[in-house]
Motif scaffolding. Structure first.
Motif, PDB file in Angstrom:
ATOM      1  N   ARG A 121       0.824  -1.206   0.000  1.00 14.86           N
ATOM      2  CA  ARG A 121       0.000   0.000   0.000  1.00 14.86           C
ATOM      3  C   ARG A 121       0.870   1.275   0.000  1.00 14.86           C
ATOM      4  NH1 ARG A 121      -5.378   0.440   1.880  1.00 14.86           N
ATOM      5  NH2 ARG A 121      -5.856  -0.359  -0.185  1.00 14.86           N
ATOM      6  N   PHE A 237       0.063   5.018  -6.647  1.00 18.96           N
ATOM      7  CA  PHE A 237      -0.219   6.424  -6.422  1.00 18.96           C
ATOM      8  C   PHE A 237      -1.383   6.678  -5.477  1.00 18.96           C
ATOM      9  CE2 PHE A 237      -0.129  10.727  -7.811  1.00 18.96           C
ATOM     10  CZ  PHE A 237       1.087  10.842  -8.435  1.00 18.96           C
ATOM     11  N   SER A 238      -2.505   6.106  -5.801  1.00 17.44           N
ATOM     12  CA  SER A 238      -3.725   6.506  -5.094  1.00 17.44           C
ATOM     13  C   SER A 238      -3.719   6.050  -3.637  1.00 17.44           C
ATOM     14  CB  SER A 238      -4.949   5.962  -5.811  1.00 17.44           C
ATOM     15  OG  SER A 238      -4.827   4.576  -5.995  1.00 17.44           O
ATOM     16  N   ASP A 239      -3.320   4.827  -3.403  1.00 20.58           N
ATOM     17  CA  ASP A 239      -3.227   4.368  -2.022  1.00 20.58           C
ATOM     18  C   ASP A 239      -2.273   5.255  -1.244  1.00 20.58           C
ATOM     19  OD1 ASP A 239      -4.989   2.349  -2.197  1.00 20.58           O
ATOM     20  OD2 ASP A 239      -3.508   0.791  -2.571  1.00 20.58           O
ATOM     21  N   ILE A 241      -1.217   8.296  -1.789  1.00 21.07           N
ATOM     22  CA  ILE A 241      -1.640   9.663  -1.571  1.00 21.07           C
ATOM     23  C   ILE A 241      -2.800   9.741  -0.594  1.00 21.07           C
ATOM     24  CG2 ILE A 241      -3.492  10.468  -3.120  1.00 21.07           C
ATOM     25  CD1 ILE A 241      -0.716  11.898  -4.315  1.00 21.07           C
ATOM     26  N   GLY A 242      -3.519   8.630  -0.470  1.00 23.24           N
ATOM     27  CA  GLY A 242      -4.630   8.598   0.459  1.00 23.24           C
ATOM     28  C   GLY A 242      -4.194   8.377   1.900  1.00 23.24           C
ATOM     29  N   ILE A 250      -0.053  17.210   0.071  1.00 25.02           N
ATOM     30  CA  ILE A 250      -0.375  16.291  -1.013  1.00 25.02           C
ATOM     31  C   ILE A 250       0.100  16.825  -2.347  1.00 25.02           C
ATOM     32  CG2 ILE A 250      -2.251  15.427  -2.449  1.00 25.02           C
ATOM     33  CD1 ILE A 250      -3.677  14.571  -0.219  1.00 25.02           C
TER      34      ILE A 250
END
Lengths: 341, 341
Positions: A121, A237-239, A241-242, A250
DNA sequence: TTTAGCACTCTCGCTGTTTGAGTGCTAAAG
DNA sequence: CTTTAGCACTCAAACAGCGAGAGTGCTAAA
């Protein structure tokens, strides 16, 4: 430096582990319970105060629990025992995934980056060696639509590049073949960097010789070698950045990640020293200031004894180092092995 | 539907424009001042109430200003006048940028996506036509390191793909040349989809013929055509994600963007209808539910009369449509023109 | 050396209050 | 009939005050 008595060390570990998984400052009471120390919270508090004094922990504010400092993480990483079981479980699914993609190096690396990110992750990274260091296996040319030439470069490392070049006038197949022969004879077996160097020499000589054929060849080769930055595969990326860790910043971090050129340089800088065991860079240790509160675990993979590229993971400083290290190591080994076949 | 009296329309425009640039609900008083209506705030309020009733505006809460609805944006887009000057300024820097990259289609598209995003601060997109529709120009094979074959596919559209295929046993250069000749003769000029179809037929016939050569050829071709999803160039991630509009939902949106397969399908779905003028999809109009509060401006570019791919921009519903439309249109035109040369 | 006890500190969440922007309605003016 | 001034009203956002809870450090006893 590495001198902490057994008990103090255990407390440090407890704090680090707990913080890694919960992302909450950890207090004395909690530690005694969750890690079943046979000590009272007060004692733990004393120990923690010591650890704070020596710079392994700190308090975000007076009435909060403790949080590891970068130095704390560093100690943890340097002294922790390997977790064998995590390795095995990961190894299996990793190999399963990669085995399915029997492609060229690019495919392999992309799969590696994705697997790494999906299992951690965090941000998964994979990049072949800086293309300058790869050695040219051969170069192929074809005429395409009259006034274009399609160039295909193959390196010994399994890296393939292609490029379309527009020519002023059309070339006959015969001329093209001769050019191609010339280039292969002259440049095969050299690294791209060497070729660039040779090209410069050739350029000056060429003027003297006035051989149009060679001139054309050199020109084609020059254009073909003008690669864009180089490849790097980034996944997750998405994980990443979350993650709650960077809810501010961010924008900044996304910017850095999007800049592939930058990431490549980063990998190169960090990965260079790594040998068989992944190298770990924690927060403030990072040479690149934009990454000062991120950690990286990076390892090189090899081919024919030489470093052929890097894989790794980027995460928050409170990342799960044990898991990350095992994963990156496995990945690097697997790729090395896959390239050897 | 398109029936609003002059004055009401002007108010709607004012609200949309103001909201686009400030991202704040806009009030009656502000409008009178900033857009120098010769009316009192009270009158504007009445008009706005009407606009709200007919669904062009809404109030986030009772005591706030008005915000355009998707329908409001739609009206704005459909009725707005073109801004000629913005176009000119953009055109120049756009062409400057793209002119510098005289590369193959891939290079062109990447540059387009980046230019688009840099000038709009939204997400820039560019993708070639779904590869199945492209027509094969020729296929080239080489032996690589003994038991690998490097395949290079060239399409009429300037798309190039390469792939490394591992063979069970080594092939002689001669066999390879014959295979290559067979493939080119059989498949050149057909689209990838057609070839896939032919391959299946060939497979069954092949069994009957028992011609090892052809069998090999077919196998190679099959493997070479097993592309990953397809290319799409996305640029401007960080600016886009930093937009205040999605401070929540970042994770979700980042996930969607990272999924190139998804994005490609999105582009395809939206872009299909577009002709010379970019098509605009606003928020809830979007067929894809994950994109319900994003807007897209998309246009196709052509080659030889046929659609050869799509470029576009994705932004918040309050995006600057005027600018976005002009930009996307210019981009599409420029690429079309570049491909024609 | 460990621990119980206690005073202390600081965050967090809750509540109430104020402020200001913006509205809708009504009644007068044009 | 349209516009406008005036006014009462609403609501979000900003702020202050407060209590609870978590966690600490220190001291003195075990």
């Amino acid at each position: 430096m590495g001198m902490l008595n057994e008990r103090t060390e255990r407390v440090l570990y407890a704090v680090v582990q707990s913080y890694i998984s919960t992302n909450e400052p950890v207090g004395s009471r909690f530690i005694t319970k969750a890690y079943s120390f046979n000590l009272s919270p007060a004692t733990i508090r004393n120990i923690m105060a010591d650890l704070e004094e020596s710079g392994f922990l700190l308090q975000p504010h007076t009435s909060a629990g403790r949080v590891p400092t970068d130095r704390g993480y560093r100690f943890y990483v340097d002294h922790m025992a390997r977790q064998k079981e995590a390795e095995d479980r990961f190894l299996k699914s990793f190999i399963l995934r990669l085995e399915a993609t029997r492609e060229d190096l690019d495919g392999l690396l992309e799969a590696a980056a994705r697997t790494l990110s999906e299992h951690s992750r965090y941000l998964g990274l994979a990049a072949p060696m800086k293309s300058g260091k790869t050695t040219l296996n051969r170069i192929e040319l074809f005429i395409y639509r009259g006034n274009y030439i399609a160039v295909m470069l193959l390196t010994d490392e399994g890296l393939i590049k292609h490029k379309l070049i527009r020519m002023g006038q059309e070339l006959t197949p015969r001329t093209l073949r001769r050019i191609s022969e010339y280039l292969n004879q002259e440049f095969s077996g050299y690294t791209i960097d060497e070729i660039r160097f040779k090209l410069i020499r050739e350029m000056s000589r060429e003027k003297a010789l006035c051989d149009i054929l060679i001139s054309k060849a050199v020109q084609i080769c020059r254009e073909a070698l003008s690669f864009p930055a180089g490849d790097i595969y980034i996944s997750g990326f998405s994980d990443f950045i979350g993650l709650p860790d960077f809810s501010d910043r961010i924008r900044e971090i996304a910017g850095a990640i999007e800049d592939k050129h930058f990431m490549l340089k980063l990998l190169e800088q960090v990965g260079s020293e790594s040998e068989d065991v992944p190298s770990v860079v924690i927060g403030s240790e990072n040479p690149v200031k934009e990454m000062r509160d991120l950690s990286m675990v990076v390892s090189a993979f090899k081919q024919g004894g030489k470093t052929a590229g890097t894989v790794g993971v980027i995460g928050p400083t409170r990342m799960d180092y044990t898991k990350a290290i095992v994963m990156v190591q496995t990945a690097a080994r697997f790729i090395t092995e896959a390239l050897a076949r």
